[in-house]
Write an enzyme that holds these catalytic residues in place. Structure first.
Site, mmCIF file in Angstrom:
data_model
loop_
_atom_site.group_PDB
_atom_site.id
_atom_site.type_symbol
_atom_site.label_atom_id
_atom_site.label_comp_id
_atom_site.label_asym_id
_atom_site.label_seq_id
_atom_site.Cartn_x
_atom_site.Cartn_y
_atom_site.Cartn_z
ATOM 1 N NE ARG A 1 -4.044 -1.346 -0.031
ATOM 2 C CZ ARG A 1 -4.671 -2.308 -1.244
ATOM 3 N NH1 ARG A 1 -3.494 -2.637 -1.784
ATOM 4 N NH2 ARG A 1 -5.588 -2.923 -0.452
ATOM 5 C CG ASP B 1 2.085 -2.792 -8.479
ATOM 6 O OD1 ASP B 1 1.727 -2.623 -9.244
ATOM 7 O OD2 ASP B 1 0.807 -3.636 -7.912
ATOM 8 C CD GLU C 1 -2.307 3.013 -5.087
ATOM 9 O OE1 GLU C 1 -1.664 2.251 -4.923
ATOM 10 O OE2 GLU C 1 -3.517 2.486 -5.756
ATOM 11 C CG HIS D 1 -2.822 -1.094 -6.737
ATOM 12 N ND1 HIS D 1 -3.127 0.087 -5.724
ATOM 13 C CD2 HIS D 1 -2.931 -2.549 -6.572
ATOM 14 C CE1 HIS D 1 -3.162 -1.352 -4.686
ATOM 15 N NE2 HIS D 1 -3.956 -2.444 -5.442
HETATM 16 P P1 NAD Z 1 -1.609 -10.561 5.346
HETATM 17 O O1 NAD Z 1 -2.936 -10.225 6.734
HETATM 18 O O2 NAD Z 1 -1.751 -12.586 4.671
HETATM 19 O O3 NAD Z 1 -0.485 -10.744 6.086
HETATM 20 C C1 NAD Z 1 0.443 -9.730 6.209
HETATM 21 C C2 NAD Z 1 1.225 -10.029 7.690
HETATM 22 O O4 NAD Z 1 2.096 -8.539 8.032
HETATM 23 C C3 NAD Z 1 0.875 -10.759 8.859
HETATM 24 O O5 NAD Z 1 1.395 -11.268 8.743
HETATM 25 C C4 NAD Z 1 1.177 -9.347 9.495
HETATM 26 O O6 NAD Z 1 1.087 -10.410 10.992
HETATM 27 C C5 NAD Z 1 1.911 -8.710 9.639
HETATM 28 N N1 NAD Z 1 2.157 -7.475 9.696
HETATM 29 C C6 NAD Z 1 0.898 -6.239 9.895
HETATM 30 N N2 NAD Z 1 1.627 -5.393 11.335
HETATM 31 C C7 NAD Z 1 2.607 -5.369 10.999
HETATM 32 C C8 NAD Z 1 3.431 -4.423 11.696
HETATM 33 N N3 NAD Z 1 3.043 -3.502 12.190
HETATM 34 N N4 NAD Z 1 4.788 -5.253 11.654
HETATM 35 C C9 NAD Z 1 5.414 -6.419 11.156
HETATM 36 N N5 NAD Z 1 3.976 -7.124 10.171
HETATM 37 C C10 NAD Z 1 3.099 -7.248 10.325
HETATM 38 O O7 NAD Z 1 -1.564 -9.915 4.007
HETATM 39 P P2 NAD Z 1 -0.736 -10.436 2.166
HETATM 40 O O8 NAD Z 1 -2.193 -11.233 1.599
HETATM 41 O O9 NAD Z 1 -0.032 -11.330 2.762
HETATM 42 O O10 NAD Z 1 -1.016 -8.883 1.903
HETATM 43 C C11 NAD Z 1 -0.135 -8.054 2.249
HETATM 44 C C12 NAD Z 1 -0.890 -6.405 1.552
HETATM 45 O O11 NAD Z 1 -0.871 -7.012 0.245
HETATM 46 C C13 NAD Z 1 -2.378 -6.298 1.526
HETATM 47 O O12 NAD Z 1 -2.435 -5.822 2.587
HETATM 48 C C14 NAD Z 1 -2.224 -5.868 0.120
HETATM 49 O O13 NAD Z 1 -2.562 -3.458 1.140
HETATM 50 C C15 NAD Z 1 -1.971 -5.512 -0.253
HETATM 51 N N6 NAD Z 1 -1.627 -6.137 -1.308
HETATM 52 C C16 NAD Z 1 -1.628 -5.732 -2.595
HETATM 53 C C17 NAD Z 1 -2.024 -6.142 -4.538
HETATM 54 C C18 NAD Z 1 -1.706 -5.725 -5.503
HETATM 55 O O14 NAD Z 1 -2.494 -5.282 -6.038
HETATM 56 N N7 NAD Z 1 -0.361 -4.538 -5.250
HETATM 57 C C19 NAD Z 1 -2.918 -7.278 -4.294
HETATM 58 C C20 NAD Z 1 -3.350 -7.607 -2.833
HETATM 59 C C21 NAD Z 1 -2.788 -7.132 -1.717
#
Ligand code: NAD
Length: 327
Positions: A231, A255, A260, A292
């Site tokens: 994000r 990305d 954005e 994105h």
């Molecule tokens: P997820 O929930 O499986 O994993 C997130 C991880 O971050 C968890 O293990 C959590 O414990 C950890 N976390 C949370 N706060 C933290 C902190 N302060 N310090 C360290 N670790 C922390 O999520 P995911 O499915 O892996 O997705 C991650 C992110 O990717 C989503 O939140 C979303 O913003 C982004 N995303 C982007 C796209 C894109 O097209 N660019 C698509 C899907 C998701």
């Protein structure tokens, strides 16, 4: 039948939502000024840049909207507490294809490091010179993964496949996974000071906003590369530009971008770009930006549509949602 208004849709979204329910597709994003278009709908289906803040939610509730179906995993753009206060259900697609985002992250790194984007343009101009195209081997380098959820873990494993040393940081470390994959959990400061590549995979939360800021950027190893496919607001753009100008940062692949909303997903090629920080970022030779698109694979789009339709049907039939879906 449940009427559902979809927002911020493009042709590549719509083609996967061929279903009997009464779906109405809007190109515009959902926010206070467009909320009136949901009139008569019980459900709104939204994406990452729709803004469901208090005024918008109030208008939706007034019109009888009962379900917010996010067709994405992140939910930072919805005021969850207020939506619940208004009696709305909020559902998302918690996992569709973490591989799509992980693979795009690595594609960005490879492109940026090996200057593929520049080489492609050069060769088409019959410029076969190699000056300035130097990269480095990933093998033997240190990659720091911040956030080892679904996407972070796959990204880490791909980098292990290259023979990189992988360091990780997460509030809830997965020790078994780390041991199986020869990955080491370390404190954030150690990850920042020792990684050649730092990749962000945490969600946007109040605690993670500007995770990379002036102070944490200054801790980075000189010449480090930053990858952000999570994000935009995880990075303070002003501090990022400063780090690039001083050459402390070796390269950046994004990305996602802090501001954005209203820019990414749109064709602004005939417009004057109003965002001075984005304009500045686009001038650096060592910055690569995609708008994105990390999720944009056929596999992910199919899965997003399947899960979203299932969420809407479950709501309609008063059935329980799958685990991790309801917020
Ligand atoms: P997820 O929930 O499986 O994993 C997130 C991880 O971050 C968890 O293990 C959590 O414990 C950890 N976390 C949370 N706060 C933290 C902190 N302060 N310090 C360290 N670790 C922390 O999520 P995911 O499915 O892996 O997705 C991650 C992110 O990717 C989503 O939140 C979303 O913003 C982004 N995303 C982007 C796209 C894109 O097209 N660019 C698509 C899907 C998701």
């Amino acid at each position: 039948m449940l009427k559902c208004c979809f927002y911020d849709t493009k042709s590549y979204d719509r083609k996967y939502f061929t279903h009997g329910a009464e779906f109405q597709f809007h190109e515009c994003r959902l926010h206070t000024n467009t909320a009136a278009t949901a009139n008569g709908a019980q459900c709104v289906c939204v994406f990452v840049n729709d803004r469901l803040d208090r005024p918008c939610l109030k208008l939706l509730a007034k019109q009888g909207v009962k379900l917010i179906a996010l067709r994405c995993a992140g939910f930072n753009n919805v005021d969850l507490d207020y939506a619940k206060e208004l009696g709305m259900k909020i559902v998302r697609v918690p996992a569709y294809s973490p591989n799509s985002v992980a693979e795009h992250t690595v594609a960005l790194l490879l492109t940026l490091n090996r200057k593929i984007h520049r080489a492609f343009n050069r060769v088409r101009e019959l410029n076969f010179s190699l000056n300035g195209l130097e990269g480095f081997d990933i093998n033997g380098r240190t990659v720091g993964i911040i956030g080892t959820g679904k996407i972070g873990r796959i990204t880490a494993q791909i980098f292990r496949g290259f023979g990189a040393k992988v360091l990780a940081n997460d509030l809830f470390p997965s020790s078994d996974w780390a041991m199986e994959n020869n990955i080491e959990y370390v404190e954030l400061s150690e990850l920042l000071t020792t990684s050649d590549i730092v990749s962000l995979h945490v969600p946007l939360l109040p605690e993670t906003q500007h995770l990379l800021n002036e102070e944490t950027i200054s801790q980075l190893k000189p010449g480090a590369i930053i990858l952000n496919t999570s994000r935009g607001k995880l990075i303070d753009t002003t501090a990022l530009i400063q780090g690039l100008k001083t050459r402390h940062i070796g390269g950046v692949a994004l990305d996602v971008y802090e501001e954005e909303e209203g820019v990414f997903f749109e064709d602004l090629s005939g417009e004057v770009l109003q965002d001075d920080e984005l304009s500045r970022l686009l001038t650096f030779p060592n910055v690569l930006i995609t708008s994105h698109q990390a999720f944009l694979t056929k596999d992910a789009l199919q899965e997003i549509a399947k899960s979203t339709i299932s969420n809407i049907e479950k709501f309609e039939n008063s059935e329980p949602f799958l685990e991790g879906t309801e917020l």
